[in-house]
Design a protein around this motif. Structure first.
Motif, PDB file in Angstrom:
ATOM      1  N   LYS A  91     -13.999   0.458 -21.247  1.00  0.00           N
ATOM      2  CA  LYS A  91     -13.731   0.120 -19.843  1.00  0.00           C
ATOM      3  C   LYS A  91     -14.578   0.973 -18.910  1.00  0.00           C
ATOM      4  N   GLU A  92     -14.628   2.279 -19.175  1.00  0.00           N
ATOM      5  CA  GLU A  92     -15.423   3.152 -18.315  1.00  0.00           C
ATOM      6  C   GLU A  92     -16.902   2.791 -18.380  1.00  0.00           C
ATOM      7  N   MET A  93     -17.370   2.443 -19.575  1.00  0.00           N
ATOM      8  CA  MET A  93     -18.764   2.044 -19.716  1.00  0.00           C
ATOM      9  C   MET A  93     -19.030   0.740 -18.959  1.00  0.00           C
ATOM     10  N   PHE A  94     -18.060  -0.178 -18.984  1.00  0.00           N
ATOM     11  CA  PHE A  94     -18.216  -1.452 -18.284  1.00  0.00           C
ATOM     12  C   PHE A  94     -18.341  -1.227 -16.777  1.00  0.00           C
ATOM     13  N   PHE A  95     -17.445  -0.431 -16.214  1.00  0.00           N
ATOM     14  CA  PHE A  95     -17.480  -0.202 -14.768  1.00  0.00           C
ATOM     15  C   PHE A  95     -18.712   0.613 -14.373  1.00  0.00           C
ATOM     16  N   MET A  96     -19.135   1.527 -15.257  1.00  0.00           N
ATOM     17  CA  MET A  96     -20.332   2.289 -14.957  1.00  0.00           C
ATOM     18  C   MET A  96     -21.553   1.369 -14.914  1.00  0.00           C
ATOM     19  N   GLY A  97     -21.652   0.464 -15.884  1.00  0.00           N
ATOM     20  CA  GLY A  97     -22.761  -0.473 -15.893  1.00  0.00           C
ATOM     21  C   GLY A  97     -22.706  -1.459 -14.753  1.00  0.00           C
ATOM     22  N   ARG A  98     -21.492  -1.856 -14.356  1.00  0.00           N
ATOM     23  CA  ARG A  98     -21.358  -2.835 -13.288  1.00  0.00           C
ATOM     24  C   ARG A  98     -21.713  -2.235 -11.928  1.00  0.00           C
ATOM     25  N   THR A 153     -26.763  -0.743  -9.616  1.00  0.00           N
ATOM     26  CA  THR A 153     -27.706  -1.744  -9.161  1.00  0.00           C
ATOM     27  C   THR A 153     -29.045  -1.524  -9.874  1.00  0.00           C
ATOM     28  N   MET A 154     -29.971  -2.453  -9.685  1.00  0.00           N
ATOM     29  CA  MET A 154     -31.274  -2.305 -10.317  1.00  0.00           C
ATOM     30  C   MET A 154     -31.998  -1.064  -9.816  1.00  0.00           C
ATOM     31  N   GLU A 155     -31.819  -0.762  -8.525  1.00  0.00           N
ATOM     32  CA  GLU A 155     -32.446   0.435  -7.966  1.00  0.00           C
ATOM     33  C   GLU A 155     -31.877   1.694  -8.595  1.00  0.00           C
ATOM     34  N   LEU A 156     -30.540   1.735  -8.763  1.00  0.00           N
ATOM     35  CA  LEU A 156     -29.924   2.901  -9.390  1.00  0.00           C
ATOM     36  C   LEU A 156     -30.341   3.022 -10.850  1.00  0.00           C
ATOM     37  N   ARG A 157     -30.473   1.894 -11.537  1.00  0.00           N
ATOM     38  CA  ARG A 157     -30.924   1.923 -12.923  1.00  0.00           C
ATOM     39  C   ARG A 157     -32.319   2.527 -13.023  1.00  0.00           C
TER      40      ARG A 157
END
Length: 487
Positions: free
Chosen positions: A272-279, A282-286
């Motif tokens: 769950k934490e990984m899901f919310f972190m990935g969600r 944004t592309m800029e943050l990535r």
């Protein structure tokens, strides 16, 4: 049209359309009206209701003169099959606000008034359907849990106020899984949270459930100066927590209800934490995270290859333990002398173990200890940055070579310690740790990737078929489906 809706006659529906092609538009033009969808849903004519909703989706949000939508009427008349089919077509029907701002979710969260003359078996079956329907609503549209009535009540407020314990358990299970624990502190128009209502009405079972949740105001006071924590203590929370495991909802064999009512497992929390972190990225943050991670990985790898003070050698240095040895020394009187004399001598070589070297003339800081500390910090920084790169890189085939290269880079990082460490004992743990960490990260990455594939209904192949049958994976699949419905 009305007669066709009352009998569920789909042919009659189209006969009416042939007679007047604008018949549905004419009904839709009336602000508050019982549409054919209202009539069919109320009577439980599922196929007819689905047909009308496909032809005229706006009917699903239209209210009748009583301020009720078609989904409200289906719930009131216990037409649960119709309810499930309608929300499959349009899950946003769950959030349609009717009279006093109540949505179908608010209605199903309320405990139904049961007449004393009704058969017990029928009552239990109806309650069973209501619990399952509530779980279906929350799975289909998790965001509906935030909807408020005109009195600023959430579905949790309503479930607590009407003493619907099964609904409270399921709603709390959803709140934990979608990280909406702030809803526990939500107050209605009278300033009461759900816990305040439970304390005010002395509902001990509700208090036991709510005080265990984060953000619950366990010091909420009522008129007699008792707090929620006082009531919970009087009710013996520790003993009651065991009893909660045997609640009626846990015995329910319907998967969504049973899942929401069960406690979260460690793997589910991590996923769950990984899901919310990935969600949230944004592309800029990535891109920013990827650049910073690459810089850290590069800096730490370089620092290990060229540690401060230089490379001090390893276990294979000659005479690292020092000592004495005999040698034959040749001596000449002058450069052009023809005579040369030889004599034996004993040479003393001082101890030169790199591990035991003292730094900065200190008596308590040896090179081996400093090397261990320096490389420990560097390794932590490197493996964390490498993990960040692994998870930011997409898991699609075109990036497969980059993933493989990164895995070998981690192995190379660990192997480099063998070449520059002052002692193999200092580098062995780094070699093992870096390799195991790389394998572990990719194992988690491949597992989540496989779960995402299975959750989308793709179970072709023996590996995915086997994986989908594991209970823990099934729970992760359900969690993935639930989180995927969050807008």
């Amino acid at each position: 049209m009305k007669a066709a809706a009352e009998t569920g006659d789909i042919n009659g529906l189209y006969d009416s359309i042939k007679e007047d092609p604008n018949v549905l538009d004419s009904i839709d033009a009336i602000p508050f009206v019982d549409t054919p969808l209202h009539t069919a849903a109320s009577a439980g004519h599922t196929d007819f209701a689905v047909e009308v909703l496909r032809l005229k989706p706006s009917f699903g949000r239209k209210l009748n003169p009583d301020g009720l939508s078609s989904l409200h009427l289906a719930l009131i008349n216990h037409k649960f099959r119709t309810v499930r089919q309608l929300i499959k077509l349009d899950k946003e029907l769950i959030r349609v606000k009717g009279k006093q701002g109540g949505t179908p979710l608010h209605f199903i969260a309320r405990k139904e008034d049961i007449n004393a003359d009704q058969q017990q078996q029928r009552v239990q079956k109806r309650r069973h359907h209501r619990v399952n329907t509530l779980a279906d609503f929350l799975f289909a549209c998790p965001n509906s849990i935030k909807d408020l009535t005109n009195q600023n009540e959430t579905a949790l407020h309503i479930a607590v106020r009407t003493k619907n314990k099964s609904a409270v358990e399921i709603i709390l299970g959803l709140i934990r899984r979608i990280n909406k624990t702030g809803l526990l502190a939500k107050k209605d128009d009278k300033g009461n949270t759900a816990l305040d209502l439970a304390v005010e009405n002395s509902q001990l079972e509700m208090v036991k459930l709510l005080v265990k949740e984060p953000f619950a105001n366990i010091h909420a006071k009522i008129s007699n100066k008792q707090t929620a924590l006082d009531i919970a203590r009087l009710a013996d929370v520790v003993r009651s927590a065991r009893a909660l495991e045997n609640s009626s909802c846990v015995e329910n064999d319907y998967a969504p209800a049973k899942f929401l009512n069960s406690p979260e497992r460690l793997l589910e929390v991590l996923y769950k934490e990984m899901f919310f972190m990935g969600r949230s990225m944004t592309m800029e943050l990535r891109n920013i995270g990827l650049v910073v991670a690459v810089l850290i990985a590069t800096a730490t790898f370089t620092s290990v290859l060229s540690p401060p003070g230089g490379v001090r050698g390893g276990d294979f240095n000659l005479l690292t333990d020092g000592g004495n040895f005999n040698a034959t020394v040749m001596s000449t009187n002058n450069l052009f002398a023809a005579n040369t004399s030889f004599f034996n001598a004993t040479l003393s070589i001082p101890t030169d173990n790199p591990v035991k070297r003292l730094l900065f003339d200190a008596k308590d800081l040896e090179y081996g200890a400093a090397f261990f500390i320096f490389c420990g910090f560097s390794t932590v920084a490197f493996v964390l940055s490498a993990a960040m790169i692994m998870f930011v890189l997409p898991g699609i085939p075109i990036f497969l070579l980059l993933h493989v290269a990164l895995l070998y880079t981690m192995g190379s990082y660990g192997t480099s310690f063998y070449l520059i460490s002052p002692s193999f004992g200092y580098c062995a743990m780094y070699v093992i740790a870096s390799t195991l960490f790389g394998v572990l990260v990719y194992y988690c990455r491949l597992t989540t990737f496989a779960i995402e594939i299975i959750a989308k209904g793709n179970t072709r192949g023996p590996f995915f078929s086997f994986l989908s049958k594991i209970q823990g994976v099934q729970r992760l699949m359900m969690l993935n489906n639930l989180l995927g419905n969050i807008n």
